[in-house]
Write an enzyme that holds these catalytic residues in place. Structure first.
Site: not given
Length: 155
Positions: A45-47
């Site tokens: 998700g952060c990527t």
């Protein structure tokens, strides 16, 4: 701790990025700032969120908005993450989570029934005068960058 309300002065900060350079909110006076908090470098998700901000940098250029990502992992982790995914904007290391706490992005989380403290994915749009213009708590990654771009056009 609760999130900073729109209309309030954004808390000052001074954090190092993936290159070891220090960034202060005051460095961006007169420009909008997209300050987004994400839980961990190089997770799915952060990527996705970080890469979508990277892809939209040309769209943001006319607004002169700065994009700053913040998580608790150190500068070395940020450098590895940025290099792996071609991230050119600052990823800031908030190792002691002091800035996340000031913004209300640090709090209790739960995973598989286990409770722990961590960064809650959230975004703050700060206007050129240093006031919080918009807040997105509990961000869902899909479509989020588009929401932020629309809000920048409105301030």
């Amino acid at each position: 701790m609760s999130l900073i309300d729109p209309g309030k002065k954004a808390p000052a900060f001074s954090l190092k990025d993936q290159k070891g350079e220090t960034h202060r909110l005051s460095d961006y006076e007169g420009r909008p700032v997209i300050l987004y908090f994400y839980p961990k470098d190089d997770t799915p998700g952060c990527t996705q969120e970080t890469c979508e901000f990277q892809e939209r940098l040309p769209t943001l250029k006319p607004t002169k908005a700065a994009v700053l990502g913040v998580s608790i992992l150190d500068e070395k982790s940020k450098a590895k993450f940025a290099n792996k995914h071609g991230i050119t904007f600052p990823l800031l290391a908030d190792a002691d989570h002091a800035v996340a706490e000031k913004y209300g992005a640090w709090g209790e989380k739960s995973l598989y029934g286990r409770k722990f403290m961590g960064i809650n994915r959230s975004t703050f749009l700060i206007d050129g005068s240093g006031k919080v213009a918009r807040v997105w708590p509990k961000v869902k990654v899909d479509g989020h960058v588009d929401q932020v771009l629309q809000a920048i056009r409105e301030i």
